[in-house]
Scaffold this motif. Structure first.
Motif, PDB file in Angstrom:
ATOM      1  N   UNK A   1      53.334  33.593  41.125  1.00  0.00           N
ATOM      2  CA  UNK A   1      53.580  34.454  42.290  1.00  0.00           C
ATOM      3  C   UNK A   1      52.285  35.054  42.820  1.00  0.00           C
ATOM      4  N   UNK A   2      51.398  35.462  41.939  1.00  0.00           N
ATOM      5  CA  UNK A   2      50.136  36.079  42.367  1.00  0.00           C
ATOM      6  C   UNK A   2      49.199  35.059  43.003  1.00  0.00           C
ATOM      7  N   UNK A   3      49.221  33.826  42.516  1.00  0.00           N
ATOM      8  CA  UNK A   3      48.302  32.812  43.029  1.00  0.00           C
ATOM      9  C   UNK A   3      48.833  32.084  44.262  1.00  0.00           C
ATOM     10  N   UNK A   4      50.129  32.089  44.481  1.00  0.00           N
ATOM     11  CA  UNK A   4      50.729  31.333  45.590  1.00  0.00           C
ATOM     12  C   UNK A   4      50.117  31.661  46.948  1.00  0.00           C
ATOM     13  N   UNK A   5      49.957  32.925  47.317  1.00  0.00           N
ATOM     14  CA  UNK A   5      49.429  33.215  48.656  1.00  0.00           C
ATOM     15  C   UNK A   5      47.903  33.151  48.770  1.00  0.00           C
ATOM     16  N   UNK A   6      47.202  32.949  47.673  1.00  0.00           N
ATOM     17  CA  UNK A   6      45.743  32.996  47.675  1.00  0.00           C
ATOM     18  C   UNK A   6      45.166  31.777  48.390  1.00  0.00           C
ATOM     19  N   UNK A   7      44.233  32.043  49.297  1.00  0.00           N
ATOM     20  CA  UNK A   7      43.546  30.976  50.030  1.00  0.00           C
ATOM     21  C   UNK A   7      42.037  31.181  49.864  1.00  0.00           C
ATOM     22  N   UNK A   8      41.310  30.100  49.808  1.00  0.00           N
ATOM     23  CA  UNK A   8      39.849  30.166  49.673  1.00  0.00           C
ATOM     24  C   UNK A   8      39.226  30.485  51.024  1.00  0.00           C
ATOM     25  N   UNK A   9      38.190  31.320  50.985  1.00  0.00           N
ATOM     26  CA  UNK A   9      37.464  31.648  52.206  1.00  0.00           C
ATOM     27  C   UNK A   9      36.661  32.918  52.042  1.00  0.00           C
ATOM     28  N   UNK A  10      35.694  33.092  52.907  1.00  0.00           N
ATOM     29  CA  UNK A  10      34.893  34.312  52.901  1.00  0.00           C
ATOM     30  C   UNK A  10      33.778  34.273  51.874  1.00  0.00           C
ATOM     31  N   UNK A  11      33.161  35.446  51.708  1.00  0.00           N
ATOM     32  CA  UNK A  11      32.044  35.565  50.772  1.00  0.00           C
ATOM     33  C   UNK A  11      32.559  35.877  49.368  1.00  0.00           C
ATOM     34  N   UNK A  12      31.701  35.664  48.412  1.00  0.00           N
ATOM     35  CA  UNK A  12      32.076  35.887  47.009  1.00  0.00           C
ATOM     36  C   UNK A  12      31.893  37.348  46.616  1.00  0.00           C
ATOM     37  N   UNK A  13      32.779  37.822  45.806  1.00  0.00           N
ATOM     38  CA  UNK A  13      32.683  39.141  45.194  1.00  0.00           C
ATOM     39  C   UNK A  13      32.749  38.954  43.681  1.00  0.00           C
ATOM     40  N   UNK A  14      32.174  37.844  43.241  1.00  0.00           N
ATOM     41  CA  UNK A  14      32.331  37.433  41.854  1.00  0.00           C
ATOM     42  C   UNK A  14      31.669  38.392  40.863  1.00  0.00           C
ATOM     43  N   UNK A  15      30.467  38.872  41.177  1.00  0.00           N
ATOM     44  CA  UNK A  15      29.760  39.766  40.245  1.00  0.00           C
ATOM     45  C   UNK A  15      30.565  41.034  39.996  1.00  0.00           C
ATOM     46  N   UNK A  16      31.123  41.596  41.046  1.00  0.00           N
ATOM     47  CA  UNK A  16      31.947  42.799  40.894  1.00  0.00           C
ATOM     48  C   UNK A  16      33.227  42.481  40.120  1.00  0.00           C
ATOM     49  N   UNK A  17      33.826  41.330  40.394  1.00  0.00           N
ATOM     50  CA  UNK A  17      35.018  40.916  39.667  1.00  0.00           C
ATOM     51  C   UNK A  17      34.759  40.765  38.176  1.00  0.00           C
ATOM     52  N   UNK A  18      33.601  40.219  37.830  1.00  0.00           N
ATOM     53  CA  UNK A  18      33.233  40.073  36.416  1.00  0.00           C
ATOM     54  C   UNK A  18      33.047  41.447  35.779  1.00  0.00           C
ATOM     55  N   UNK A  19      32.385  42.348  36.487  1.00  0.00           N
ATOM     56  CA  UNK A  19      32.191  43.702  35.950  1.00  0.00           C
ATOM     57  C   UNK A  19      33.533  44.379  35.666  1.00  0.00           C
ATOM     58  N   UNK A  20      34.468  44.272  36.594  1.00  0.00           N
ATOM     59  CA  UNK A  20      35.790  44.868  36.388  1.00  0.00           C
ATOM     60  C   UNK A  20      36.533  44.172  35.245  1.00  0.00           C
ATOM     61  N   UNK A  21      36.365  42.861  35.130  1.00  0.00           N
ATOM     62  CA  UNK A  21      37.018  42.119  34.052  1.00  0.00           C
ATOM     63  C   UNK A  21      36.499  42.552  32.688  1.00  0.00           C
ATOM     64  N   UNK A  22      35.199  42.766  32.598  1.00  0.00           N
ATOM     65  CA  UNK A  22      34.622  43.245  31.336  1.00  0.00           C
ATOM     66  C   UNK A  22      35.204  44.608  30.986  1.00  0.00           C
ATOM     67  N   UNK A  23      35.325  45.483  31.974  1.00  0.00           N
ATOM     68  CA  UNK A  23      35.940  46.788  31.730  1.00  0.00           C
ATOM     69  C   UNK A  23      37.373  46.630  31.231  1.00  0.00           C
ATOM     70  N   UNK A  24      38.119  45.719  31.844  1.00  0.00           N
ATOM     71  CA  UNK A  24      39.504  45.473  31.415  1.00  0.00           C
ATOM     72  C   UNK A  24      39.550  45.043  29.953  1.00  0.00           C
ATOM     73  N   UNK A  25      38.649  44.151  29.565  1.00  0.00           N
ATOM     74  CA  UNK A  25      38.665  43.635  28.196  1.00  0.00           C
ATOM     75  C   UNK A  25      38.175  44.663  27.182  1.00  0.00           C
ATOM     76  N   UNK A  26      37.228  45.498  27.566  1.00  0.00           N
ATOM     77  CA  UNK A  26      36.793  46.570  26.664  1.00  0.00           C
ATOM     78  C   UNK A  26      37.984  47.492  26.391  1.00  0.00           C
ATOM     79  N   UNK A  27      38.725  47.789  27.434  1.00  0.00           N
ATOM     80  CA  UNK A  27      39.925  48.622  27.269  1.00  0.00           C
ATOM     81  C   UNK A  27      40.937  47.933  26.351  1.00  0.00           C
ATOM     82  N   UNK A  28      41.096  46.624  26.490  1.00  0.00           N
ATOM     83  CA  UNK A  28      42.026  45.881  25.638  1.00  0.00           C
ATOM     84  C   UNK A  28      41.573  45.888  24.183  1.00  0.00           C
ATOM     85  N   UNK A  29      40.257  45.794  23.951  1.00  0.00           N
ATOM     86  CA  UNK A  29      39.736  45.799  22.584  1.00  0.00           C
ATOM     87  C   UNK A  29      40.035  47.108  21.881  1.00  0.00           C
TER      88      UNK A  29
END
Length: 160
Positions: free
Chosen positions: A115-143
């Motif tokens: 459901x979350x991936x169905x509407x996703x379309x590729x385009x625009x600029x990357x926000x990958x570095x920020x996404x990785x930073x937030x993901x690391x925070x998520x995993x630290x919280x999980x640990x």
């Protein structure tokens, strides 16, 4: 004190006793469930970070890149028990504010991923570095949560 007042007082005492017993039984059963019957949380937690910038547009051979990524992730999530999966979308565009994962950590959540991936379309600029930073925070919280034995990040990037 007449008989009617004594009867009312006695009824109140009986009802308070019954309610107290019921609350005690429920609290005791809840404690038993929590201590002995509640399933252990999964020891493994995995978060996927998917770049949906313009770099994910296009094809790998005859298959759309983003469609291949969606299929692969949903297949992996649906085929692995006892793992808590989460999904974070990186892009399109840059964002200054923290955004929660599209799918929070949970078991057997392949339907939520679809459901979350169905509407996703590729385009625009990357926000990958920020996404990785937030993901690391998520995993630290999980640990820090009870039962976390292993945490992993999987990055899915598209390029020209």
């Amino acid at each position: 004190m007449n008989g009617s007042e004594r009867s009312v007082r006695w009824d109140v005492v009986k009802w308070l006793t019954i309610v107290s017993l019921a609350v005690g039984i429920v609290a005791g059963l809840w404690k038993l469930y929590d201590e002995y019957l509640k399933p252990d949380p999964p020891g493994v937690r995995v978060q996927y970070v998917v770049d949906v910038s313009a770099g994910m547009d296009g094809k790998i051979g005859s298959i759309e890149k983003l469609a291949a990524v969606k299929d692969e992730i949903v297949s992996a999530v649906s085929g692995t028990p006892d793992v808590a999966y989460s999904l974070r979308i990186a892009g399109p565009g840059c964002s200054k504010a923290y955004t929660a994962p599209r799918v929070d950590f949970g078991e057997d959540n392949a339907d939520e991923f679809e459901q979350a991936l169905a509407p996703v379309r590729a385009g625009g600029t990357s926000d990958f570095a920020r996404g990785v930073r937030y993901a690391v925070n998520d995993l630290v919280e999980q640990q820090e949560k009870e039962g976390a034995e292993s945490v992993s990040l999987y990055f899915l990037l598209g390029g020209q």
